[in-house]
Motif scaffolding. Structure first.
Motif, PDB file in Angstrom:
ATOM      1  N   GLY A  60       5.526 -11.948   3.047  1.00 17.73           N
ATOM      2  CA  GLY A  60       4.083 -12.138   3.165  1.00 17.73           C
ATOM      3  C   GLY A  60       3.397 -11.109   4.032  1.00 17.73           C
ATOM      4  O   GLY A  60       2.227 -10.767   3.803  1.00 17.73           O
ATOM      5  N   SER A  69       4.016  -8.004   4.154  1.00 14.97           N
ATOM      6  CA  SER A  69       3.886  -6.729   3.439  1.00 14.97           C
ATOM      7  C   SER A  69       2.967  -6.819   2.225  1.00 14.97           C
ATOM      8  O   SER A  69       2.730  -5.806   1.564  1.00 14.97           O
ATOM      9  N   SER A  70       2.445  -8.001   1.941  1.00 16.17           N
ATOM     10  CA  SER A  70       1.620  -8.149   0.734  1.00 16.17           C
ATOM     11  C   SER A  70       0.344  -7.310   0.814  1.00 16.17           C
ATOM     12  O   SER A  70      -0.115  -6.763  -0.201  1.00 16.17           O
ATOM     13  N   ASP A  71      -0.231  -7.160   2.013  1.00 16.15           N
ATOM     14  CA  ASP A  71      -1.432  -6.335   2.162  1.00 16.15           C
ATOM     15  C   ASP A  71      -1.140  -4.841   2.011  1.00 16.15           C
ATOM     16  O   ASP A  71      -2.067  -4.038   1.929  1.00 16.15           O
ATOM     17  N   PRO A  88       4.611  -6.563  -3.847  1.00 20.19           N
ATOM     18  CA  PRO A  88       4.624  -7.955  -4.310  1.00 20.19           C
ATOM     19  C   PRO A  88       5.775  -8.732  -3.694  1.00 20.19           C
ATOM     20  O   PRO A  88       6.802  -8.163  -3.326  1.00 20.19           O
ATOM     21  N   THR A  89       5.598 -10.035  -3.573  1.00 17.53           N
ATOM     22  CA  THR A  89       6.708 -10.873  -3.133  1.00 17.53           C
ATOM     23  C   THR A  89       7.764 -10.879  -4.228  1.00 17.53           C
ATOM     24  O   THR A  89       7.540 -10.418  -5.337  1.00 17.53           O
ATOM     25  N   GLY A  92       5.679 -11.178  -8.925  1.00 19.83           N
ATOM     26  CA  GLY A  92       6.677 -10.659  -7.999  1.00 19.83           C
ATOM     27  C   GLY A  92       7.409  -9.436  -8.502  1.00 19.83           C
ATOM     28  O   GLY A  92       7.345  -9.058  -9.667  1.00 19.83           O
TER      29      GLY A  92
END
Length: 275
Positions: free
Chosen positions: A28, A30-32, A36-37, A43
Motif C-alpha cells: 500500500g 508504494s501504490s502512490d 499495483p498491489t 494487481g
C-alpha cells in the motif's frame, strides 16, 4: 488522532528499554508510486500473468518447470520498479529515520527498492528484493543482478546474454530472484526472520503501514511486539488481519487514513520532541 499519536510517541521516546520506533510497510505504501498491489483487481499478477493464479506462478516449483518465463516476468517487474519513483510516504520515513537514528527500524514486505532509493538505511526486506539473484540449486552466494541485464517489456524474451548471466557459475543451474515465493519458508539470510523478530521484541511502538498481514512473518512480528509490551498503530485504509489481532488489546491505535498524512503527523511530533 494527533493527540493519541502524541501520547504514544512521547511515552516511547522517553523509555530507556524496548524503545525502538519500528515501521512495518507493505504494498500500500508504494501504490502512490504507480506500483499495483499484487493480488488486487488491477494487481501486478493480473497485468503480467493473466493465465496464472499468484499462488501457482509465484513458486519455486513453477520456476523449476518454467525458468525462462519467470525470469522474463521478473525483468518486467524490474523495469516497472525502476521507472517508478519513491513517493511522499517514503520520504517522510527517511526524515523520521534521520531524526531517530539507531532507534528507527523499517521492516518492509516490498521488493521494489523504493525505501532504499528514497534514502532509508535501517531496512529489513523480509520478502527479499528485486535487486539480487541467487542460485536456484542452493549455492549460497547472493549477488546483485548484473548491470548488463536490463528490465523488459512484458512480451520481451530473454537474450542469449541474459541466459548466460543468469546461469550459476558454480553449478550451472539457473539463477533466480532473491525473493520469497509462496511455497518457501522465511529464513534469516534472505528474509531477516530472526533479526526482524528481535527488532519487534525491542520496539516501544510498531507502526503498520499499507499492509493487510496476509503472510506469516508480518503477523508474527506484530504478535511479538504485543507480547513484549509494544503499542501497535494500524495505519491502513481498511480493516485487515492486524486489526483482528489487536482489536481487543489496550495498546493499540487504529487509523483509517492515507499513510502520507499520518506519517507527516508522526514526523512533526518527533521533530518537536527532538528540539
Amino acid at each position: 488522532m494527533k493527540e493519541q499519536l502524541e501520547e504514544i510517541i512521547h511515552q516511547v521516546y522517553h523509555k530507556e528499554k524496548r524503545n525502538l520506533f519500528t515501521f512495518l510497510t507493505g504494498a500500500g505504501i508504494s501504490s502512490d508510486s504507480g506500483i499495483p498491489t499484487y493480488r488486487g483487481i488491477d494487481g501486478i499478477w493480473v497485468k503480467g500473468t493473466q493465465f496464472h493464479k499468484p499462488e501457482e506462478f509465484g513458486t519455486l516449483k513453477y520456476f523449476k518447470q518454467n525458468p525462462e518465463e519467470v525470469l522474463q516476468y521478473s525483468l518486467f517487474r524490474k523495469k516497472m520498479f525502476e521507472e517508478s519513483e519513491p513517493n511522499q510516504s517514503h520520504f517522510e520515513l527517511v526524515e523520521i529515520e534521520n531524526m531517530l537514528q539507531e532507534r528507527f527500524h523499517l521492516i518492509t514486505q516490498n521488493i521494489d527498492n523504493l525505501h532504499r532509493r528514497a534514502g532509508n538505511q535501517r531496512i529489513y526486506e523480509i520478502h527479499g528484493n528485486n535487486r539480487e539473484i541467487k542460485c536456484s540449486n542452493g549455492c549460497k552466494e547472493i549477488v546483485n543482478i548484473p548491470e548488463e541485464i536490463k528490465g523488459k517489456n512484458i512480451d520481451e524474451d530473454l537474450t542469449e546474454r541474459d541466459i548466460e548471466l543468469l546461469t550459476c557459475p558454480t553449478c550451472g543451474h539457473w539463477m533466480r530472484p532473491n525473493i520469497l515465493w509462496f511455497d518457501e519458508y522465511y529464513d534469516e539470510k534472505t528474509n531477516k526472520k530472526f533479526s526482524s523478530l528481535k527488532v519487534a521484541k525491542n520496539s516501544g511502538v510498531l507502526f503498520i503501514v499499507g499492509t493487510s498481514g496476509a503472510t506469516n512473518l508480518p503477523l508474527a512480528i506484530a504478535e511479538t511486539a504485543l507480547k513484549y509490551g509494544s503499542t501497535i498503530v494500524d495505519i491502513n485504509t481498511e480493516d485487515n488481519n492486524f486489526t483482528e489481532l489487536i482489536k481487543n488489546k489496550k495498546n493499540k491505535l487504529i487509523i483509517r487514513e492515507k499513510s502520507t498524512e499520518v506519517l507527516k503527523v508522526i514526523k512533526e511530533i518527533i521533530e518537536n520532541l527532538s528540539k
